[in-house]
Write an enzyme that holds these catalytic residues in place. Structure first.
Site, mmCIF file in Angstrom:
data_model
loop_
_atom_site.group_PDB
_atom_site.id
_atom_site.type_symbol
_atom_site.label_atom_id
_atom_site.label_comp_id
_atom_site.label_asym_id
_atom_site.label_seq_id
_atom_site.Cartn_x
_atom_site.Cartn_y
_atom_site.Cartn_z
ATOM 1 N N ASN A 190 0.865 -1.180 0.000
ATOM 2 C CA ASN A 190 0.000 0.000 0.000
ATOM 3 C C ASN A 190 0.904 1.235 0.000
ATOM 4 O O ASN A 190 1.464 1.593 1.027
ATOM 5 C CB ASN A 190 -0.888 -0.053 1.254
ATOM 6 N N ARG B 124 -2.762 -2.076 -3.268
ATOM 7 C CA ARG B 124 -3.934 -1.248 -3.033
ATOM 8 C C ARG B 124 -3.852 -0.028 -3.954
ATOM 9 O O ARG B 124 -2.833 0.658 -4.008
ATOM 10 C CB ARG B 124 -3.944 -0.775 -1.582
ATOM 11 N N HIS C 298 -12.943 2.990 0.708
ATOM 12 C CA HIS C 298 -12.942 1.972 1.788
ATOM 13 C C HIS C 298 -13.660 0.692 1.356
ATOM 14 O O HIS C 298 -14.095 -0.093 2.205
ATOM 15 C CB HIS C 298 -13.651 2.477 3.068
ATOM 16 N N GLY D 234 -12.031 5.244 11.006
ATOM 17 C CA GLY D 234 -10.594 5.371 11.300
ATOM 18 C C GLY D 234 -10.228 6.829 11.177
ATOM 19 O O GLY D 234 -11.029 7.699 11.526
ATOM 20 N N ASN D 235 -9.035 7.133 10.657
ATOM 21 C CA ASN D 235 -8.723 8.535 10.382
ATOM 22 C C ASN D 235 -9.639 9.059 9.289
ATOM 23 O O ASN D 235 -10.089 10.193 9.338
ATOM 24 C CB ASN D 235 -7.255 8.687 9.994
ATOM 25 N N GLY D 236 -9.881 8.224 8.282
ATOM 26 C CA GLY D 236 -10.956 8.484 7.335
ATOM 27 C C GLY D 236 -12.120 7.592 7.735
ATOM 28 O O GLY D 236 -11.907 6.491 8.238
ATOM 29 N N ARG E 191 -10.821 15.723 8.207
ATOM 30 C CA ARG E 191 -11.695 16.120 7.090
ATOM 31 C C ARG E 191 -13.062 16.527 7.614
ATOM 32 O O ARG E 191 -13.606 15.884 8.519
ATOM 33 C CB ARG E 191 -11.864 14.956 6.108
ATOM 34 N N ASP F 142 -7.046 12.735 16.895
ATOM 35 C CA ASP F 142 -6.965 11.357 17.394
ATOM 36 C C ASP F 142 -8.078 11.110 18.419
ATOM 37 O O ASP F 142 -8.148 11.779 19.448
ATOM 38 C CB ASP F 142 -5.594 11.142 18.032
ATOM 39 N N MET F 143 -8.947 10.156 18.136
ATOM 40 C CA MET F 143 -10.113 9.936 18.991
ATOM 41 C C MET F 143 -9.735 9.515 20.414
ATOM 42 O O MET F 143 -10.427 9.856 21.358
ATOM 43 C CB MET F 143 -11.039 8.903 18.337
ATOM 44 N N ILE G 144 -11.495 3.343 15.364
ATOM 45 C CA ILE G 144 -12.482 3.882 16.309
ATOM 46 C C ILE G 144 -13.628 2.883 16.493
ATOM 47 O O ILE G 144 -14.020 2.574 17.627
ATOM 48 C CB ILE G 144 -13.028 5.237 15.795
ATOM 49 N N GLY G 145 -14.136 2.355 15.400
ATOM 50 C CA GLY G 145 -15.270 1.426 15.480
ATOM 51 C C GLY G 145 -14.943 0.157 16.251
ATOM 52 O O GLY G 145 -15.787 -0.402 16.944
ATOM 53 N N GLU G 146 -13.671 -0.284 16.153
ATOM 54 C CA GLU G 146 -13.277 -1.533 16.819
ATOM 55 C C GLU G 146 -12.916 -1.333 18.287
ATOM 56 O O GLU G 146 -12.868 -2.293 19.042
ATOM 57 C CB GLU G 146 -12.044 -2.134 16.117
ATOM 58 N N GLU H 11 -7.910 -5.261 5.702
ATOM 59 C CA GLU H 11 -7.836 -4.934 4.277
ATOM 60 C C GLU H 11 -6.720 -5.721 3.588
ATOM 61 O O GLU H 11 -6.855 -6.120 2.431
ATOM 62 C CB GLU H 11 -7.651 -3.430 4.116
#
Ligand code: ADP
Length: 395
Positions: A10, A87, A176, A206-208, A237, A279-280, A328-330, A381
């Site tokens: 990537n 990627r 994504h 995530g960051n995005g 963003r 950063d969350m 973040i979701g995880e 990914e």
């Protein structure tokens, strides 16, 4: 036949993330990052099994970094690499799936670079370097956009003059895709539902960040658009703003298009709202300590996410589950809980103990009895890119 090994690459503008994926091993035998490429501080970090190492590679470019990591990959693969999966961010309308790379594919990726001027050229640099270094090895490109090519036209068109679409490709593409595809397939697997008869909302945070509506294994809508700026509030963003904002800032502040672009992509989102961080984790701690900006950023993030998920529900005939993934979701049970508080009409309720337990790579269902299904599914990914590469090798 021995288990096959795929090197997943990537390339960013000054970095290369890589992983060696073995089709039968859950852990990656090798993974790492080359960063600050092209600068005196260029460095290669890698983890081989449990051992972590770094090597300074001053002034190394993408090709020089790949030359360094080739022997590492060969060694980790026991001397036998079967293919390379790259990627690629933007495949335009040309690519509806992953593809073996040849000259025609390279040309099409170059053409799509006008849609992703920061990302596709870096991806191409990596592909060209890898093809020069590993000429005999099959190489595959896997596009962030391809999974979303199944969106119906009423979901992917903007309400702008038709020629902008026909002649200039102005439409919603979504990103994504590799992650949304991977976690929806995993969710089906974990719940015993068939992929081709299941309906999911997925939130990659995530960051995005983006959301997606998936019906029978196909993307039907997603929150990102022509570029990855549309949709949710993200690390730096803005996500959706009034499309007249450019004009307003130009008229009132004399800003140029470049200034507005930089502000919306790099100075906005969690960072812009909090005035503290993108950063969350940092924001979560600051919020508990009473930082008003951090609290606001947290609240805006969750509300916008809930609103987007409610919108995505229009694309589903029924809901088999909502899936959280990405850093973040995880990991953030607080974000998951707060987001679902805004979706009362869907009757979501969480099992607090299950929600708290599903962090750091733990997958599972986290809803309370009587609620529609809510899941945490770690994304992977690299694994999906390797799966696509192997599928094309088999064909
Ligand atoms: P990328 O999009 O760059 O791949 P990730 O998917 O790794 O990024 O997500 C990075 C985000 O995940 C950061 O905002 C980070 O703070 C957040 N994150 C990681 N762990 C936690 C946690 N325990 N609680 C809240 N946020 C977290």
């Amino acid at each position: 036949m021995p288990a096959r090994n795929i090197l997943v690459i990537n390339c960013g503008s000054s970095s290369i993330k890589f992983a060696l994926v073995n089709e039968e091993q859950a852990a990656f035998p090798l993974q790492g990052l080359a960063e600050r490429l092209g600068s005196p501080e260029a460095v290669l970090h890698w983890q081989l099994g449990e051992a972590k190492e770094s090597l300074d590679i001053p002034h190394a470019d993408h090709r020089a970094a790949l030359e360094r990591l080739l022997p590492l990959a060969q060694e980790a693969a026991g001397g036998h690499l079967d293919g390379i999966g790259h990627r690629v961010v933007h495949g335009g309308e040309h690519f509806t799936g992953s593809t073996l790379i040849d000259d025609a594919v390279l040309d099409a990726v170059r053409t799509a670079a006008q849609l992703a001027p920061l990302h596709n050229p870096a991806n191409l640099t990596g592909i060209e370097a890898a093809m020069a270094l590993f000429p005999g090895l099959p190489q595959v490109s896997v596009f962030d956009t391809a999974f979303h090519q199944t969106m119906p036209e009423y979901a992917y068109r903007y309400a702008v003059p038709e020629f902008l679409y026909r002649e200039h490709g102005v439409r919603r593409y979504g990103f994504h895709g590799t992650s949304h595809l991977y976690v929806s397939k995993r969710a089906a697997e974990l719940t015993g539902l068939p992929v081709n008869d299941s309906c999911w909302l997925t939130a990659h945070l995530g960051n995005g960040s983006s959301t997606c509506a998936i019906v029978n294994g196909e993307s039907r809508d997603t929150s990102m658009g022509l570029t990855p700026l549309e949709g949710l509030a993200m690390g730096t963003r803005s996500g959706d703003v009034d499309p007249n904002l450019h004009n307003y800032l130009a008229r009132n502040l004399g800003w140029t298009l470049d200034q507005v672009d930089r502000m919306l992509n790099h100075e906005s989102g969690l960072k812009g709202l909090s005035g503290l961080s993108n950063d969350m984790r940092t924001l979560y701690e600051a919020r508990i300590a009473g930082h008003a900006g951090a609290s606001l950023a947290f609240e805006v993030f969750c509300y916008r996410l809930a609103k987007s998920l409610a919108g995505m529900a229009c694309a589903l005939p029924r809901l088999d589950g909502l899936v959280f993934t990405g850093g973040i979701g995880e990991n953030s049970s607080a974000i998951r809980a707060r987001t679902l508080e805004h979706l009362k009409l869907f009757n979501f309720k969480l099992d607090d103990e299950a929600n708290a337990r599903c962090i750091r790579g733990v997958a599972g269902e986290i809803q309370a009895t009587g609620s529609p299904r809510v899941m945490v599914v770690p994304t992977n990914e690299e694994r999906q890119i390797a799966i696509d590469t192997l599928t094309l090798l088999d064909a």
